[in-house]
Write an enzyme that holds these catalytic residues in place. Sequence first.
Site, short mmCIF file in Angstrom:
data_model
loop_
_atom_site.label_atom_id
_atom_site.label_comp_id
_atom_site.label_asym_id
_atom_site.label_seq_id
_atom_site.Cartn_x
_atom_site.Cartn_y
_atom_site.Cartn_z
N LEU A 21 -72.19 77.66 -8.31
CA LEU A 21 -71.42 78.09 -6.84
C LEU A 21 -72.24 79.38 -6.14
O LEU A 21 -71.95 79.45 -4.75
CB LEU A 21 -69.95 78.08 -6.86
CG LEU A 21 -69.28 76.98 -7.16
CD1 LEU A 21 -67.82 77.10 -7.30
CD2 LEU A 21 -69.64 75.80 -6.12
N ASN A 25 -77.41 84.34 -7.43
CA ASN A 25 -77.17 84.43 -9.21
C ASN A 25 -77.76 83.65 -9.79
O ASN A 25 -77.73 82.35 -9.96
CB ASN A 25 -75.60 84.25 -9.34
CG ASN A 25 -75.14 84.57 -10.78
OD1 ASN A 25 -75.94 84.48 -11.68
ND2 ASN A 25 -74.00 85.11 -10.91
N VAL A 26 -79.22 84.22 -10.41
CA VAL A 26 -79.99 83.30 -11.03
C VAL A 26 -79.41 82.51 -12.26
O VAL A 26 -79.52 81.20 -12.29
CB VAL A 26 -81.14 84.09 -11.34
CG1 VAL A 26 -82.15 83.22 -12.28
CG2 VAL A 26 -81.93 84.77 -10.18
N ALA A 28 -76.27 81.46 -12.84
CA ALA A 28 -75.35 80.46 -12.59
C ALA A 28 -75.86 79.35 -11.96
O ALA A 28 -75.42 78.17 -12.37
CB ALA A 28 -74.23 81.14 -11.44
N ASN A 109 -65.38 92.75 -10.20
CA ASN A 109 -65.31 92.50 -8.66
C ASN A 109 -63.76 92.45 -8.24
O ASN A 109 -63.68 92.08 -6.98
CB ASN A 109 -65.94 91.11 -8.45
CG ASN A 109 -67.09 90.97 -8.78
OD1 ASN A 109 -67.67 90.26 -9.78
ND2 ASN A 109 -68.28 91.83 -8.37
N ARG A 137 -65.05 82.53 -4.42
CA ARG A 137 -64.42 84.30 -4.74
C ARG A 137 -63.52 84.46 -3.53
O ARG A 137 -62.67 85.16 -4.03
CB ARG A 137 -65.55 84.94 -5.10
CG ARG A 137 -66.52 84.46 -6.11
CD ARG A 137 -66.59 85.46 -7.09
NE ARG A 137 -65.82 86.04 -7.81
CZ ARG A 137 -65.69 87.10 -8.80
NH1 ARG A 137 -66.76 87.57 -8.94
NH2 ARG A 137 -64.82 87.42 -9.38
N GLU A 171 -67.34 93.68 -2.53
CA GLU A 171 -67.29 92.95 -3.91
C GLU A 171 -66.97 93.99 -5.14
O GLU A 171 -67.17 93.66 -6.39
CB GLU A 171 -68.67 92.41 -4.24
CG GLU A 171 -69.08 91.39 -3.30
CD GLU A 171 -69.18 89.96 -3.48
OE1 GLU A 171 -69.27 89.62 -4.71
OE2 GLU A 171 -69.06 88.96 -2.67
N HIS A 239 -75.51 91.92 -7.48
CA HIS A 239 -74.54 93.21 -7.52
C HIS A 239 -75.37 94.79 -8.05
O HIS A 239 -76.31 94.29 -8.87
CB HIS A 239 -73.17 93.32 -8.46
CG HIS A 239 -72.24 92.06 -7.79
ND1 HIS A 239 -71.77 91.11 -8.59
CD2 HIS A 239 -71.95 92.01 -6.63
CE1 HIS A 239 -71.02 90.31 -7.80
NE2 HIS A 239 -71.11 90.74 -6.48
N CYS A 356 -69.74 92.94 -16.13
CA CYS A 356 -68.93 91.93 -15.00
C CYS A 356 -67.54 91.84 -15.51
O CYS A 356 -66.58 91.65 -14.73
CB CYS A 356 -69.65 90.53 -15.05
SG CYS A 356 -71.18 90.75 -13.93
#
Length: 425
Positions: A21, A25-26, A28, A109, A137, A171, A239, A356
């Site tokens: 989603l 974000n490579v 993900a 986050n 999110r 974030e 991020h 994270c």
Amino acid sequence: MALTQINFDGIVGPSHNYAGLSLGNVAATSHKGNMSYPRAAALQGLAKMRHNLQLGLKQGFFVPLARPDCSFLAAMGLGNNAETLVDRSGAERALVAAAWSASAMWTANAATVSPAPDTADRRCHLTVANLITMPHRAVEWRDTLRQLELAFGNRDHFAVHAPIPPSFGDEGAANHMRMATYHASAGIEIFVYGRQGGRFPARQHEQASRAVARLHRLDPARTLFVEQQPAAIEAGAFHNDVVAVANGDVLFCHEQAFVQAEELYAAIRRLLPGAHIITVPAASISLADAVASYLFNAQLVTLPAGGMALIVPDEAWQSPNVRRWLDDMLATNGPIRQVLPVDVRQSMANGGGPACLRLRVECDPVHVDARFLLDESKADQMEAVIARTWPEQIAPDQIGTQALHNSVVSARRELLTALDLDELA
């Protein structure tokens, strides 16, 4: 004040899945549609927390948010009838997946945190992040705020703020760093923001960062704002904590982390004489390697016996280029004395490394709701519940089914009961 640093890790929720989603974000997006393993993911995260306890560090946790988010589904006109949810396709299917996301496990986050030595009223301030860039999110903040208000409910020592208005994306601590001689001394707070216009969205707005600094009543003379290098965002550093991490008097970052990097380093050295700035050259580790290995998405911690350790994902330790550079760094006998790899593969495949998974809060632990502080006995309780109730695996076509719904709701409720946190049900 017995100020210390506490890492609050997110317990990986029972609906952990790979829906891909998160644009930019490579990890993900590249694992979209894969089978996920929620039980293994949660146990890996718990093992990392135990690892920190064994190092003598203070460790806390946050519980998973309720998933699926039925109010979100209803607001989007999708209802919550399993027979209708599983048949959705395209954009509607993505909305269903958003309601099931376990992304709140990445508590970096959850909020931005400024400890008492930095604030005008000498309270620790936390501002919950609005996370507006990604729909899956953006739905988190209300429940995150509720949990933060419970964990940090002592108003004499904490101020918990609602999010910045959604006009400006925020974030949280993933785009914020703090440096100080000691955790209990006045520090420098560094806010990192991005500029829009690239292939991937810049998730942290400059005005959001400046608003958080004002809410926290920080000293403007000790508050720095710096732009993230667009090339880093384009490479998948969605991020700042994918290309930089700070702790105490050490900043560890990639050469291409910041725009006007030399001006930032000069300001840090002026405000914190003796600061150590460790930059990794692109010639040694490319941005692509930094993003793939999550070298900088590490926990940089001060050990009770002195010196610092860098807690890196196994992927960084196993990368030949990264391992070579780390070995060379350790040989210099600099401020980072140890590199400690941990296995968080399930989180990594969804785009989140050790950093994270944690929110750092510098405070006196006696003022925190003790139910959110970890010890070995509580870790044993969690492990038993997770091993018994978390789904072993989730295939993409299970998202939205009634059977999985019942399973993840029941698992979370059992954990809350075991931790005496039923008010978060």
